[in-house]
Design an enzyme around this catalytic site. Structure first.
Site, PDB file in Angstrom:
ATOM      1  N   GLY A 178      19.207 -15.427  24.556  1.00 21.66           N
ATOM      2  CA  GLY A 178      20.076 -14.260  24.431  1.00 21.66           C
ATOM      3  C   GLY A 178      19.422 -13.216  23.539  1.00 21.66           C
ATOM      4  N   GLY A 179      19.830 -13.187  22.274  1.00 23.23           N
ATOM      5  CA  GLY A 179      19.401 -12.149  21.328  1.00 23.23           C
ATOM      6  C   GLY A 179      17.903 -11.894  21.330  1.00 23.23           C
ATOM      7  CD  GLU A 203      28.240 -14.661  25.044  1.00 19.68           C
ATOM      8  OE1 GLU A 203      27.833 -13.872  25.902  1.00 19.68           O
ATOM      9  OE2 GLU A 203      27.537 -15.052  24.078  1.00 19.68           O
ATOM     10  CD  GLU A 213      23.241 -20.791  26.978  1.00 24.41           C
ATOM     11  OE1 GLU A 213      22.192 -20.237  26.671  1.00 24.41           O
ATOM     12  OE2 GLU A 213      24.278 -20.172  27.274  1.00 24.41           O
ATOM     13  CG  HIS A 234      26.936 -17.281  28.949  1.00 23.65           C
ATOM     14  ND1 HIS A 234      27.628 -16.988  27.792  1.00 23.65           N
ATOM     15  CD2 HIS A 234      25.635 -17.367  28.595  1.00 23.65           C
ATOM     16  CE1 HIS A 234      26.764 -16.875  26.791  1.00 23.65           C
ATOM     17  NE2 HIS A 234      25.548 -17.099  27.260  1.00 23.65           N
ATOM     18  CG  ASN A 246      22.615 -13.710  28.967  1.00 20.83           C
ATOM     19  OD1 ASN A 246      22.898 -12.622  29.471  1.00 20.83           O
ATOM     20  ND2 ASN A 246      23.524 -14.554  28.500  1.00 20.83           N
ATOM     21  CD1 TRP A 247      17.625  -9.266  28.366  1.00 26.07           C
ATOM     22  CD2 TRP A 247      17.604  -7.329  29.494  1.00 26.07           C
ATOM     23  NE1 TRP A 247      16.322  -8.984  28.677  1.00 26.07           N
ATOM     24  CE2 TRP A 247      16.271  -7.797  29.370  1.00 26.07           C
ATOM     25  CE3 TRP A 247      17.831  -6.129  30.163  1.00 26.07           C
ATOM     26  CZ2 TRP A 247      15.180  -7.096  29.894  1.00 26.07           C
ATOM     27  CZ3 TRP A 247      16.748  -5.434  30.688  1.00 26.07           C
ATOM     28  CH2 TRP A 247      15.435  -5.920  30.549  1.00 26.07           C
ATOM     29  CE  LYS A 248      24.240 -13.626  24.888  1.00 23.93           C
ATOM     30  NZ  LYS A 248      24.925 -14.403  23.890  1.00 23.93           N
ATOM     31  CB  SER A 257      19.997 -19.493  17.609  1.00 21.56           C
ATOM     32  OG  SER A 257      21.293 -18.938  17.437  1.00 21.56           O
TER      33      SER A 257
HETATM   34  C1  PEP Z   1      22.857 -16.973  25.481  1.00 19.26           C
HETATM   35  O1  PEP Z   1      23.488 -15.949  25.519  1.00 19.26           O
HETATM   36  O2  PEP Z   1      22.772 -17.643  26.518  1.00 19.26           O
HETATM   37  C2  PEP Z   1      22.215 -17.359  24.232  1.00 19.26           C
HETATM   38  C3  PEP Z   1      21.676 -18.546  24.179  1.00 19.26           C
HETATM   39  O3  PEP Z   1      22.243 -16.462  23.198  1.00 19.26           O
HETATM   40  P1  PEP Z   1      21.384 -16.518  21.832  1.00 19.26           P
HETATM   41  O4  PEP Z   1      19.957 -16.836  22.233  1.00 19.26           O
HETATM   42  O5  PEP Z   1      21.526 -15.155  21.249  1.00 19.26           O
HETATM   43  O6  PEP Z   1      21.968 -17.584  20.978  1.00 19.26           O
END
Ligand code: PEP
Length: 251
Positions: A234-235, A97, A167, A95, A9-11, A213
């Site tokens: 994500g990151g 966010e 999540e 999600h 997920n590049w957000k 994470s």
């Molecule tokens: C996400 O955005 O779905 C996520 C899990 O982010 P991160 O891996 O950065 O915690």
């Protein structure tokens, strides 16, 4: 056996050339990762360009959100048929966010899941508790409410197209990963809820990703849990070495 599924997920990150370059790198290495499903979910404005890089590869294209109406006067929104038109196979829905920053409700997410399935888009439905909810012992109740609210009216046969992503909100983008035991406990609860709502066959088949994470250094332990079927990343999906490292752990 459930096939592991890793999605990036590049957000709201990267620019067009960075997005195309990252997609090309992932495709270049993707043949090394057999026996898993891989998807990347770039920002909507880069879907077409990234999709071009993914053509004839095993890496699927996904979107980060969609609207539930198929077309019409909904300024700024993007529909399921539009996502299909640019080559998407997956769409992330609910999600945290979107739930917590943009105020999306389970009822809206439910309409989006229904609309995605209607055009053969595979939803990745996200659920997860806030830190204060975990500390108050409410994790199971919170994810149960999100799950049942988001899946209202979705049939057992439609569930074969749905992936669930657990999540925990306190672990997203914070570097604070759930322990493998914490993840396994909630994943097993979610699978039991699916069994109770549908049947054992549906519960055994549904893939439940962990997100929060995930990095190459913690992926193996998380993915070794019996009810953890992959990761929503994500990151670490924005860094080619990290994403390839996670794919390697899942393979
Ligand atoms: C996400 O955005 O779905 C996520 C899990 O982010 P991160 O891996 O950065 O915690």
């Amino acid at each position: 056996m459930r096939k592991p599924f890793i999605a990036g997920n590049w957000k709201m990150n990267l620019d067009s050339s960075g997005a195309v370059q990252l997609a090309a790198e992932i495709v270049k290495h993707s043949s090394a990762f057999q026996g898993i499903d891989i998807a990347i979910c770039p920002p909507a404005v880069y879907l077409l360009a990234v999709g071009g890089e993914l053509e004839n590869s095993a890496v699927a294209l996904g979107a980060q959100n969609m609207y539930f109406e198929p077309s019409g006067a909904f300024t700024g929104e993007i529909s399921g048929p539009m996502l299909r038109d640019v080559g998407c196979r997956y769409v992330i829905l609910g999600h945290s966010e979107r739930r917590h920053i943009l105020g999306e409700t389970d009822a809206e997410i439910n309409r989006k899941i229904d609309a995605a399935l209607a055009v053969d888009l595979n939803p990745i439905l996200c659920v997860g508790e806030l830190l204060e909810e975990r500390e108050a012992g409410e994790t199971e109740a919170v994810v149960e409410k999100q799950l049942s609210g988001s899946l209202q009216g979705i049939s057992a046969s439609q569930m074969s197209s749905v992936t669930i992503a657990y999540e925990p909100v306190w672990a997203i983008g914070t570097g604070k990963v759930a322990t493998p035991e914490q993840a396994q406990e909630v994943h097993a609860d979610l699978r039991r809820m699916i069994r109770d709502c549908y049947n054992a066959e549906t519960a055994d088949a549904v893939r439940i990703q962990y997100g929060g994470s995930v990095k190459p250094s913690n992926a193996a332990n998380l993915l070794s849990q019996s009810d953890v079927d992959g990761a929503l990343v994500g990151g670490a999906s924005l860094n080619i070495e990290d994403f390839l490292g996670i794919l390697a752990e899942a393979t």
